[in-house]
Scaffold this active site. Structure first.
Site, PDB file in Angstrom:
ATOM      1  N   ARG A 119     -18.605   8.942   1.743  1.00 22.44           N
ATOM      2  CA  ARG A 119     -19.720   8.195   1.102  1.00 22.44           C
ATOM      3  C   ARG A 119     -20.798   8.255   2.193  1.00 22.44           C
ATOM      4  O   ARG A 119     -20.663   8.822   3.219  1.00 22.44           O
ATOM      5  CB  ARG A 119     -19.230   6.708   1.116  1.00 22.44           C
ATOM      6  CG  ARG A 119     -18.079   6.395  -0.034  1.00 22.44           C
ATOM      7  CD  ARG A 119     -18.065   4.998  -0.020  1.00 22.44           C
ATOM      8  NE  ARG A 119     -16.733   4.632   0.250  1.00 22.44           N
ATOM      9  CZ  ARG A 119     -15.974   3.655  -0.268  1.00 22.44           C
ATOM     10  NH1 ARG A 119     -16.510   2.748  -1.101  1.00 22.44           N
ATOM     11  NH2 ARG A 119     -14.945   3.328   0.338  1.00 22.44           N
TER      12      ARG A 119
ATOM     13  N   ASP B 197       1.012  -1.060  -0.092  1.00 27.91           N
ATOM     14  CA  ASP B 197       0.086   0.016   0.006  1.00 27.91           C
ATOM     15  C   ASP B 197       0.734   1.349  -0.135  1.00 27.91           C
ATOM     16  O   ASP B 197       2.060   1.297   0.633  1.00 27.91           O
ATOM     17  CB  ASP B 197      -1.016   0.043   1.171  1.00 27.91           C
ATOM     18  CG  ASP B 197      -2.344   0.688   0.998  1.00 27.91           C
ATOM     19  OD1 ASP B 197      -2.227   1.943   0.913  1.00 27.91           O
ATOM     20  OD2 ASP B 197      -3.313   0.001   1.097  1.00 27.91           O
TER      21      ASP B 197
ATOM     22  N   TYR C 257     -12.601   7.188 -12.452  1.00 26.81           N
ATOM     23  CA  TYR C 257     -12.634   5.980 -11.804  1.00 26.81           C
ATOM     24  C   TYR C 257     -13.271   4.784 -12.660  1.00 26.81           C
ATOM     25  O   TYR C 257     -12.988   3.716 -12.822  1.00 26.81           O
ATOM     26  CB  TYR C 257     -13.685   6.053 -10.411  1.00 26.81           C
ATOM     27  CG  TYR C 257     -13.593   4.659  -9.442  1.00 26.81           C
ATOM     28  CD1 TYR C 257     -12.595   4.314  -8.830  1.00 26.81           C
ATOM     29  CD2 TYR C 257     -14.641   4.165  -9.195  1.00 26.81           C
ATOM     30  CE1 TYR C 257     -12.487   3.269  -7.938  1.00 26.81           C
ATOM     31  CE2 TYR C 257     -14.836   3.309  -8.473  1.00 26.81           C
ATOM     32  CZ  TYR C 257     -13.679   2.595  -7.795  1.00 26.81           C
ATOM     33  OH  TYR C 257     -13.772   1.424  -6.819  1.00 26.81           O
TER      34      TYR C 257
HETATM   35  N1  UDP Z   1     -25.129  10.334  -0.715  1.00 28.06           N
HETATM   36  C1  UDP Z   1     -25.728  11.188  -0.185  1.00 28.06           C
HETATM   37  N2  UDP Z   1     -25.241  11.768   1.014  1.00 28.06           N
HETATM   38  C2  UDP Z   1     -24.048  11.794   1.372  1.00 28.06           C
HETATM   39  C3  UDP Z   1     -23.202  10.992   0.802  1.00 28.06           C
HETATM   40  C4  UDP Z   1     -23.720  10.365  -0.389  1.00 28.06           C
HETATM   41  O1  UDP Z   1     -27.153  11.479  -0.381  1.00 28.06           O
HETATM   42  O2  UDP Z   1     -23.484  12.360   2.473  1.00 28.06           O
HETATM   43  C5  UDP Z   1     -25.537   9.625  -1.854  1.00 28.06           C
HETATM   44  C6  UDP Z   1     -24.810   9.793  -3.049  1.00 28.06           C
HETATM   45  O3  UDP Z   1     -25.430  10.777  -3.771  1.00 28.06           O
HETATM   46  C7  UDP Z   1     -25.189   8.561  -3.914  1.00 28.06           C
HETATM   47  C8  UDP Z   1     -25.391   7.549  -2.812  1.00 28.06           C
HETATM   48  O4  UDP Z   1     -25.481   8.145  -1.553  1.00 28.06           O
HETATM   49  O5  UDP Z   1     -26.304   8.438  -4.367  1.00 28.06           O
HETATM   50  C9  UDP Z   1     -24.119   6.477  -2.389  1.00 28.06           C
HETATM   51  O6  UDP Z   1     -23.142   7.208  -2.582  1.00 28.06           O
HETATM   52  P1  UDP Z   1     -21.505   6.925  -2.100  1.00 28.06           P
HETATM   53  O7  UDP Z   1     -20.714   8.032  -2.250  1.00 28.06           O
HETATM   54  O8  UDP Z   1     -21.559   5.981  -0.692  1.00 28.06           O
HETATM   55  O9  UDP Z   1     -21.063   5.897  -3.476  1.00 28.06           O
HETATM   56  P2  UDP Z   1     -21.679   5.466  -4.978  1.00 28.06           P
HETATM   57  O10 UDP Z   1     -22.595   4.471  -4.677  1.00 28.06           O
HETATM   58  O11 UDP Z   1     -22.279   6.724  -5.257  1.00 28.06           O
HETATM   59  O12 UDP Z   1     -20.289   5.311  -5.625  1.00 28.06           O
END
Ligand code: UDP
Length: 316
Positions: free
Chosen positions: A187, A32, A146
């Protein structure tokens, strides 16, 4: 005794993989560069004779002395906030890093398992997503760094398999949660849990009608190990098909934390997938795997971890 290299071994998934492989009797080398990984995820392994850590950036030539049976290529920033802040590193580790890992696999005659992602499906037009769907990805949007890096990683993995005969496996990982997630990785789960524990507003992006399907980390790791040991070369979805809206997910976090936090809405990030749910028919039929941990059980364990770490977060 089998010997395995885990790139991204100090990360959330990488560190759980190291634990799992050691428990199977493997010797494990974690590699890492600690860009988004954290040594605290593996410090409990430093006393273990079968474990070794090498600090190295896998976009540079990888040297590992001795034989290797397995290479699990998990190095990459993986949360949208991380890869938006580290776009070039994300592209490099998915492309150059995967190339180096495959070169090492060829040299050592090792089997390589690539950590790919449901992001290969982009903002999907097919629902639920099965492995035959080619996806709906915007290459030039902010998430493209990504999504396209992982799509390239899958392509070069198949090329090394077809052209050089390297033994390869590809897992498409769907949203996964559990202990060792970074509390500040941006996230949904880390944001919601830290906000709930601190009594801050819970930030739901958009109207919260977008869906995700959350898999507990122990289930995911068990599925990945099954795939590694199987003969399945083509990509395989591993995730939990229990789909829910983000609004319901936020409410669930408020409920289990007993928080008085309120929901607030923020702008939906560009290209945020509207739906996501794995079709795991292939994993079920060909690997005999399916998730076992319920959302309530998984969230309870994750909440214990977040509670134990919450005081280390800088106050905002
Ligand atoms: N999300 C949200 N509030 C937050 C962070 C993320 O509503 O504070 C939403 C984001 O827009 C997405 C979902 O949660 O629709 C999952 O986001 P994440 O960043 O966990 O990962 P993704 O599945 O988008 O890769």
């Amino acid at each position: 005794m089998a010997r395995a290299l885990v790139t991204g071994g100090a990360g959330f998934l990488g560190s759980h993989l190291c634990d799992f492989l050691l428990a199977q009797g493997c010797e494990v080398i974690a590699m890492d560069n600690l860009l988004t990984g954290d040594l605290r995820n593996i410090e409990h392994l430093f006393e273990n004779d079968g474990f070794k850590f090498i600090k190295h950036d896998v976009t540079e030539y990888i040297h590992v002395p001795g034989e290797l049976d397995y290479i699990l290529h998990f190095a990459s920033p993986a949360s949208p906030v991380d890869y938006l802040e580290l776009p070039i590193q994300t592209l490099k580790v998915g492309s150059l890093g995967t190339h180096k890992a495959l070169g090492l696999a060829k040299e050592k005659k090792a089997r390589l398992l690539l950590a790919s992602t449901s992001e290969c499906y982009g903002d999907p037009l097919v629902h639920p997503q099965n492995e035959d769907y080619w996806g709906n990805v915007n290459p030039v949007g902010p998430r493209g760094v990504y999504d396209e890096a992982k799509r390239f990683a899958e392509a070069i993995t198949m090329a090394y398999h077809r052209f050089h005969g390297v033994e390869t496996r590809i897992v498409r990982i769907f949203n996964t949660y559990g202990p060792r997630m970074r509390l500040d990785d941006g996230r949904a789960l880390p944001n919601f849990m830290t906000q709930a524990l601190r009594g801050q507003d819970i930030t739901v992006y958009g109207d919260g009608s977008q869906t995700r399907s959350f898999c507990y980390v122990a289930d995911l790791i068990a599925g990945i190990y099954r795939l590694l040991m199987s003969e399945r070369v083509m990509p395989t979805n591993i995730g939990n098909p229990a789909e829910m809206t983000l609004l319901d997910f936020a409410k669930k976090i408020i409920e289990i934390t007993g928080s008085s936090s309120k929901l607030v809405h923020r702008e939906l990030p560009e290209d945020d997938p509207k739906v996501r749910q794995p079709d795991i028919t292939r994993a079920r039929n060909e690997l005999g795997w399916e998730p076992k941990v319920s959302l309530d059980e998984g969230l309870a364990t994750t909440l214990d971890y977040f509670r134990s770490r919450i005081d280390e977060l800088p106050a905002d």
